[in-house]
Design an enzyme around this catalytic site. Structure first.
Site, PDB file in Angstrom:
ATOM      1  N   CYS A   2       0.820  -1.213   0.000  1.00  0.00           N
ATOM      2  CA  CYS A   2       0.000   0.000   0.000  1.00  0.00           C
ATOM      3  C   CYS A   2       0.852   1.260   0.000  1.00  0.00           C
ATOM      4  O   CYS A   2       1.991   1.251   0.457  1.00  0.00           O
ATOM      5  CB  CYS A   2      -0.879   0.029   1.238  1.00  0.00           C
ATOM      6  SG  CYS A   2      -1.920  -1.391   1.444  1.00  0.00           S
ATOM      7  N   ARG A  27       5.385   0.051  -5.942  1.00  0.00           N
ATOM      8  CA  ARG A  27       5.348  -0.802  -4.755  1.00  0.00           C
ATOM      9  C   ARG A  27       4.329  -1.936  -4.891  1.00  0.00           C
ATOM     10  O   ARG A  27       4.370  -2.881  -4.123  1.00  0.00           O
ATOM     11  CB  ARG A  27       5.000   0.047  -3.523  1.00  0.00           C
ATOM     12  CG  ARG A  27       6.059   1.086  -3.219  1.00  0.00           C
ATOM     13  CD  ARG A  27       5.642   1.933  -2.065  1.00  0.00           C
ATOM     14  NE  ARG A  27       5.572   1.181  -0.834  1.00  0.00           N
ATOM     15  CZ  ARG A  27       6.566   1.071   0.041  1.00  0.00           C
ATOM     16  NH1 ARG A  27       7.699   1.682  -0.186  1.00  0.00           N
ATOM     17  NH2 ARG A  27       6.430   0.367   1.136  1.00  0.00           N
ATOM     18  N   TRP A 110      -3.031  -2.531  -1.499  1.00  0.00           N
ATOM     19  CA  TRP A 110      -2.684  -3.910  -1.863  1.00  0.00           C
ATOM     20  C   TRP A 110      -3.507  -4.784  -0.927  1.00  0.00           C
ATOM     21  O   TRP A 110      -3.278  -4.806   0.284  1.00  0.00           O
ATOM     22  CB  TRP A 110      -1.181  -4.113  -1.670  1.00  0.00           C
ATOM     23  CG  TRP A 110      -0.644  -5.406  -2.192  1.00  0.00           C
ATOM     24  CD1 TRP A 110      -0.268  -5.685  -3.481  1.00  0.00           C
ATOM     25  CD2 TRP A 110      -0.376  -6.598  -1.450  1.00  0.00           C
ATOM     26  NE1 TRP A 110       0.211  -6.964  -3.577  1.00  0.00           N
ATOM     27  CE2 TRP A 110       0.154  -7.547  -2.347  1.00  0.00           C
ATOM     28  CE3 TRP A 110      -0.527  -6.961  -0.105  1.00  0.00           C
ATOM     29  CZ2 TRP A 110       0.530  -8.830  -1.956  1.00  0.00           C
ATOM     30  CZ3 TRP A 110      -0.159  -8.249   0.284  1.00  0.00           C
ATOM     31  CH2 TRP A 110       0.360  -9.160  -0.639  1.00  0.00           C
ATOM     32  N   ASN A 136      -1.816   1.875   5.765  1.00  0.00           N
ATOM     33  CA  ASN A 136      -0.937   0.787   5.310  1.00  0.00           C
ATOM     34  C   ASN A 136      -0.705  -0.131   6.501  1.00  0.00           C
ATOM     35  O   ASN A 136      -0.541   0.348   7.622  1.00  0.00           O
ATOM     36  CB  ASN A 136       0.439   1.315   4.883  1.00  0.00           C
ATOM     37  CG  ASN A 136       0.381   2.135   3.615  1.00  0.00           C
ATOM     38  OD1 ASN A 136      -0.669   2.320   3.031  1.00  0.00           O
ATOM     39  ND2 ASN A 136       1.536   2.637   3.201  1.00  0.00           N
ATOM     40  N   GLY A 137      -0.629  -1.423   6.243  1.00  0.00           N
ATOM     41  CA  GLY A 137      -0.340  -2.362   7.330  1.00  0.00           C
ATOM     42  C   GLY A 137      -1.547  -3.221   7.649  1.00  0.00           C
ATOM     43  O   GLY A 137      -2.480  -3.333   6.843  1.00  0.00           O
ATOM     44  N   GLU A 522      19.420 -16.760  -8.296  1.00  0.00           N
ATOM     45  CA  GLU A 522      18.993 -15.386  -8.525  1.00  0.00           C
ATOM     46  C   GLU A 522      18.499 -15.215  -9.972  1.00  0.00           C
ATOM     47  O   GLU A 522      17.483 -14.561 -10.213  1.00  0.00           O
ATOM     48  CB  GLU A 522      20.151 -14.423  -8.197  1.00  0.00           C
ATOM     49  CG  GLU A 522      19.909 -12.966  -8.476  1.00  0.00           C
ATOM     50  CD  GLU A 522      18.686 -12.379  -7.778  1.00  0.00           C
ATOM     51  OE1 GLU A 522      18.121 -13.017  -6.873  1.00  0.00           O
ATOM     52  OE2 GLU A 522      18.270 -11.280  -8.190  1.00  0.00           O
ATOM     53  N   LYS A 526      14.732 -14.032 -11.081  1.00  0.00           N
ATOM     54  CA  LYS A 526      14.468 -12.895 -11.983  1.00  0.00           C
ATOM     55  C   LYS A 526      13.523 -13.338 -13.088  1.00  0.00           C
ATOM     56  O   LYS A 526      12.553 -12.659 -13.407  1.00  0.00           O
ATOM     57  CB  LYS A 526      15.752 -12.362 -12.633  1.00  0.00           C
ATOM     58  CG  LYS A 526      16.688 -11.528 -11.816  1.00  0.00           C
ATOM     59  CD  LYS A 526      16.183 -10.202 -11.370  1.00  0.00           C
ATOM     60  CE  LYS A 526      15.384 -10.307 -10.113  1.00  0.00           C
ATOM     61  NZ  LYS A 526      16.038 -10.197  -8.854  1.00  0.00           N
ATOM     62  N   GLU A 529       9.852 -14.148 -11.788  1.00  0.00           N
ATOM     63  CA  GLU A 529       9.038 -13.044 -11.247  1.00  0.00           C
ATOM     64  C   GLU A 529       8.611 -12.040 -12.305  1.00  0.00           C
ATOM     65  O   GLU A 529       7.559 -11.438 -12.177  1.00  0.00           O
ATOM     66  CB  GLU A 529       9.714 -12.359 -10.058  1.00  0.00           C
ATOM     67  CG  GLU A 529      10.853 -11.440 -10.371  1.00  0.00           C
ATOM     68  CD  GLU A 529      11.420 -10.741  -9.138  1.00  0.00           C
ATOM     69  OE1 GLU A 529      10.663 -10.372  -8.235  1.00  0.00           O
ATOM     70  OE2 GLU A 529      12.647 -10.559  -9.085  1.00  0.00           O
ATOM     71  N   HIS A 545      20.058 -36.391  -9.492  1.00  0.00           N
ATOM     72  CA  HIS A 545      19.327 -36.987  -8.361  1.00  0.00           C
ATOM     73  C   HIS A 545      17.841 -36.652  -8.427  1.00  0.00           C
ATOM     74  O   HIS A 545      17.127 -36.800  -7.460  1.00  0.00           O
ATOM     75  CB  HIS A 545      19.931 -36.499  -7.038  1.00  0.00           C
ATOM     76  CG  HIS A 545      21.370 -36.864  -6.894  1.00  0.00           C
ATOM     77  ND1 HIS A 545      21.795 -38.158  -6.729  1.00  0.00           N
ATOM     78  CD2 HIS A 545      22.494 -36.109  -6.948  1.00  0.00           C
ATOM     79  CE1 HIS A 545      23.122 -38.188  -6.669  1.00  0.00           C
ATOM     80  NE2 HIS A 545      23.568 -36.951  -6.809  1.00  0.00           N
ATOM     81  N   LYS A 652       7.000  -4.186  -4.090  1.00  0.00           N
ATOM     82  CA  LYS A 652       8.423  -3.879  -3.945  1.00  0.00           C
ATOM     83  C   LYS A 652       8.912  -4.122  -2.517  1.00  0.00           C
ATOM     84  O   LYS A 652       9.992  -4.636  -2.314  1.00  0.00           O
ATOM     85  CB  LYS A 652       8.688  -2.426  -4.362  1.00  0.00           C
ATOM     86  CG  LYS A 652      10.142  -2.016  -4.324  1.00  0.00           C
ATOM     87  CD  LYS A 652      10.983  -2.805  -5.320  1.00  0.00           C
ATOM     88  CE  LYS A 652      12.460  -2.437  -5.269  1.00  0.00           C
ATOM     89  NZ  LYS A 652      13.277  -3.439  -5.971  1.00  0.00           N
TER      90      LYS A 652
HETATM   91  O1  M6R Z   1      13.563  -5.222   0.468  1.00  0.00           O
HETATM   92  P1  M6R Z   1      14.080  -6.601   0.681  1.00  0.00           P
HETATM   93  O2  M6R Z   1      15.472  -6.757   0.162  1.00  0.00           O
HETATM   94  O3  M6R Z   1      13.989  -7.065   2.086  1.00  0.00           O
HETATM   95  O4  M6R Z   1      13.140  -7.532  -0.185  1.00  0.00           O
HETATM   96  C1  M6R Z   1      13.257  -8.917  -0.146  1.00  0.00           C
HETATM   97  C2  M6R Z   1      12.496  -9.564  -1.279  1.00  0.00           C
HETATM   98  O5  M6R Z   1      11.126  -9.300  -1.156  1.00  0.00           O
HETATM   99  C3  M6R Z   1      12.984  -9.065  -2.647  1.00  0.00           C
HETATM  100  O6  M6R Z   1      14.346  -9.285  -2.819  1.00  0.00           O
HETATM  101  C4  M6R Z   1      12.219  -9.777  -3.784  1.00  0.00           C
HETATM  102  O7  M6R Z   1      12.566 -11.127  -3.791  1.00  0.00           O
HETATM  103  C5  M6R Z   1      12.526  -9.120  -5.131  1.00  0.00           C
HETATM  104  N1  M6R Z   1      11.323  -8.862  -5.853  1.00  0.00           N
HETATM  105  C6  M6R Z   1      13.368  -9.930  -6.008  1.00  0.00           C
HETATM  106  O8  M6R Z   1      13.611  -9.341  -7.243  1.00  0.00           O
END
Ligand code: M6R
Length: 657
Positions: A2, A27, A110, A136-137, A522, A526, A529, A545, A652
């Site tokens: 949010c 976000r 959100w 928010n929250g 990683e 990427k 997502e 395995h 985000k």
């Molecule tokens: O802000 P943070 O680094 O704590 O966020 C952690 C994850 O939510 C963040 O890295 C998420 O996996 C990303 N979208 C990856 O690209």
């Protein structure tokens, strides 16, 4: 997640709110809304499920509507259901108010409690429609509060937890004989959970009350008023001097730009302003088609800034004056635990290997969301490193709290000044990534890895485990990285053609060994997502395995059926084994995309799909090899027509557990 923007001043509030909401779009959210104070002592509300663009469109329609339709209490927007059901004070947004309102609050929601809909969108209102609240929250005790309020005759329109806040303020406002600040303060005392709140009242023109607990909120003065927002991009255009509130503190914003701050007991407090270092340019695409590409291209600068000032050429030592641990305490560390989520977790895996190798101390990297539920072994001799780009990730913050309670020293690595993790940790180290807008973390990952590499060198240096010539050689190699990454970014032909080769794939596997496997985790994150292609990474030695069964044998006879396998083949002790693993998947019909050191002729004999990266020491390979994988994922996502900056279902910063 949010987003909140609140503005009161001497100019129109609508452009400020919309601008702020647009800047918070990154976000992640699913509905948006505004409350505007009118001159005649009422609130006008406009909400839409969907994007801020839909809210803007509705505002344009209200502006275009003939004045006769828009005058008086007749709502211009008949579909705005809440005003119609609320009391005398509230109506749909009118053309006059859009032009004239100078006080208002805005929100992007959100969904947590209740589906994305206009009723559930914020602002939420009290029974009379005089009080509007954005939040928010999560209010954890909302169910009990709602039951109480229902018993006392309050009417609820939404399924949200937020609505209870508006009704509680309604009661407290009456009890406080019209003192809104007291009413918000007494309400907040009854809430448990996390919240950032902005409140306005129809009968309190030119005034906003904001507060927070475990959810970010910043406040600032502008040239012609006062502004509050849940994240700095929303206010960077208007002020770079901001105030951070402690948990349950309140700020009162007035249209003349005055700001007052109160602690939870109601005493006036005088927080010190903090200057935001990054600029408006960071919040703009700057000629790039999307933020992700811009942020990928910023990586050479980010590495340069993150490592700058950390090495003393005269003493040939790494310095971390900002670490609040004496040389003696550094030597006494018995164990390191790194906690983080998502991409930051992957950076933590790399940090683990470097620290163990160089500093000879046991290191574990833990997924933060699991950490506190497994009764972990944390003692005062444990150093807990919490990595979070945003500094707001709820899971990581909970792990930090547990570590503090157990007496451990918590070192936070973050990108965001004033974020919650900076308030919880004993030591804060900032990466120099500047604002990262794209949901997919790119430049922050490289900066985290660069900083962890330096910290691992520092720890080993302080524990007497590494010779100064090794430290200086590695630092010298790090200084070359920006130029080497520039080289990758200037010649992306092979990355694009390899990505195009995989454009139709439903699934992709990533394999590597040692640090190569972590780079693959990683890379796969990427890809999944932002493109929604199913992608999994495995340690290459593990594929036989189980995961090798995923390779479709049809690929042996039909190239269109070949399963893409992205293989990380950096020079290392396991190089030959990695080539054998590649042979194994080729023999079963895979299409291998190899990321390999420039000039590697053996890999070129195995596959025509090779992405070359510059030669670097193995310990620095994540800092170059991750870059082509970011571009690879982005290109596939674009082939799928996906929005690479705002992938579906994601936010985000993940401020709920
Ligand atoms: O802000 P943070 O680094 O704590 O966020 C952690 C994850 O939510 C963040 O890295 C998420 O996996 C990303 N979208 C990856 O690209």
């Amino acid at each position: 997640m949010c987003g909140i923007v609140a503005f009161t001043g001497t100019s129109s509030t609508v452009p400020v709110l919309l601008n702020g909401l647009r800047r918070l779009e990154y976000r992640g959210y699913d509905s948006a809304g505004l409350a505007l104070q009118t001159r005649d002592g009422s609130l006008e509300i406009l909400k839409r499920a969907g994007k801020v663009a839909e809210l803007e469109q509705a505002l344009e329609e209200a502006e275009d509507a003939r004045p006769a339709e828009n005058s008086g209490a007749q709502p211009a927007d008949q579909s705005t259901s809440q005003p119609a059901r609320c009391g005398r004070h509230t109506q749909g947004v009118t053309r006059n108010t859009i032009a004239e309102a100078t006080t208002g609050i805005g929100h992007t929601r959100w969904a947590t409690h209740g589906v994305p809909s206009e009723d559930n969108a914020h602002p939420q209102l009290d029974c009379s429609g005089s009080i509007a609240v954005v939040h928010n929250g999560i209010i954890e005790n909302y169910a009990a509060l709602r039951a109480e309020l229902l018993e006392r005759g309050h009417r609820f329109i939404s399924q949200t937890d937020t609505e209870v806040v508006a009704h509680l303020i309604e009661e407290e406002y009456a009890a406080a004989h019209g003192d809104l600040v007291l009413a918000v303060r007494t309400t907040v005392a009854r809430l448990s959970g996390s919240f950032a709140l902005a409140v306005c009242h129809a009968d309190e023109p030119g005034m906003l009350v904001v507060t927070r607990c475990d959810s970010p909120l910043v406040v600032g003065r502008t040239k012609n008023g006062a502004i509050a927002a849940s994240d700095t991009p929303a206010l960077i255009e208007y002020t770079r001097e901001v105030y951070y509130l402690d948990d349950r503190d309140l700020a009162v914003l007035r249209e003349n730009g005055s700001l007052q701050f109160f602690d939870p007991a109601g005493s006036a407090i005088f927080p010190t302003p903090v200057t935001i270092e990054w600029t408006l340019e960071d919040a703009e695409r700057g000629g790039y088609p999307d933020f992700m590409l811009k942020e990928i291209h910023e990586q050479p600068r980010v590495i340069r800034d993150t490592i700058a000032g950390r090495y003393n050429a005269d003493t040939r030592r790494i310095s971390f004056d900002d670490v609040a641990l004496s040389p003696r305490e550094l030597k006494q560390i018995e164990r390191v635990i790194i906690v983080a989520c998502g991409t930051s977790y992957h950076a933590g895996l790399i940090g683990r290997d470097l620290m163990e190798t160089w500093a000879r101390v046991p290191v574990e990297t833990a997924v933060a969301s699991e950490f506190r539920y497994r009764n972990p072994l944390v003692t005062p001799a444990t150093l807990v490193i919490a990595i979070s780009q945003s500094g707001e990730t709820a899971d990581t913050l909970e792990a930090v709290k547990l570590a503090r309670l157990a007496g451990a020293h918590v070192l936070a690595i973050t990108n965001v000044v004033g974020s919650r993790i900076t308030m919880e940790a004993n030591t804060v180290l900032y990466i120099k990534a500047h604002l990262e807008i794209a949901v997919a973390a790119t430049k922050s990952f490289l900066a985290q890895v660069a900083l962890l590499t330096l910290f691992a060198l520092y720890l080993s240096q302080e524990r007497g485990q590494l010779e100064s010539n090794v430290v200086s050689e590695i630092y010298a190699a790090m200084e070359q990285l920006p130029r080497q990454i520039d080289g990758i970014l200037e010649d992306t032909g092979s990355i694009i053609s390899c990505a195009s080769e995989c454009g139709d794939a439903q699934t992709a596997l990533f394999i590597g060994r040692g640090v190569g496997a972590t780079i693959c985790y990683e890379g796969a994150l990427k890809l999944k997502e932002i493109s929604y292609v199913h992608a999994e990474a495995f340690s290459a030695g593990e594929i036989k395995h189980g995961p090798i069964a995923l390779i479709d044998p049809e690929g042996l006879t039909d190239p269109r059926a070949q399963t893409p396998v992205v293989a990380m083949v950096c020079k290392s002790v396991t190089y030959d084994k990695m080539l054998s693993n590649i042979e194994e998947v080729l023999a079963r019909g895979a299409k291998v995309i190899a990321v390999a050191t420039a000039g590697d002729t053996r890999i070129a004999e195995l596959t025509p799909h090779v992405i070359s990266i510059p030669e670097v020491p193995e310990c620095l390979s994540p800092l170059v090899a991750s870059v082509p994988l970011q571009l690879f994922a982005r290109h596939i996502a674009l082939l799928h027509g996906a929005n690479v900056d705002q992938p579906r279902n994601l936010a985000k910063s993940v401020t709920v557990e």
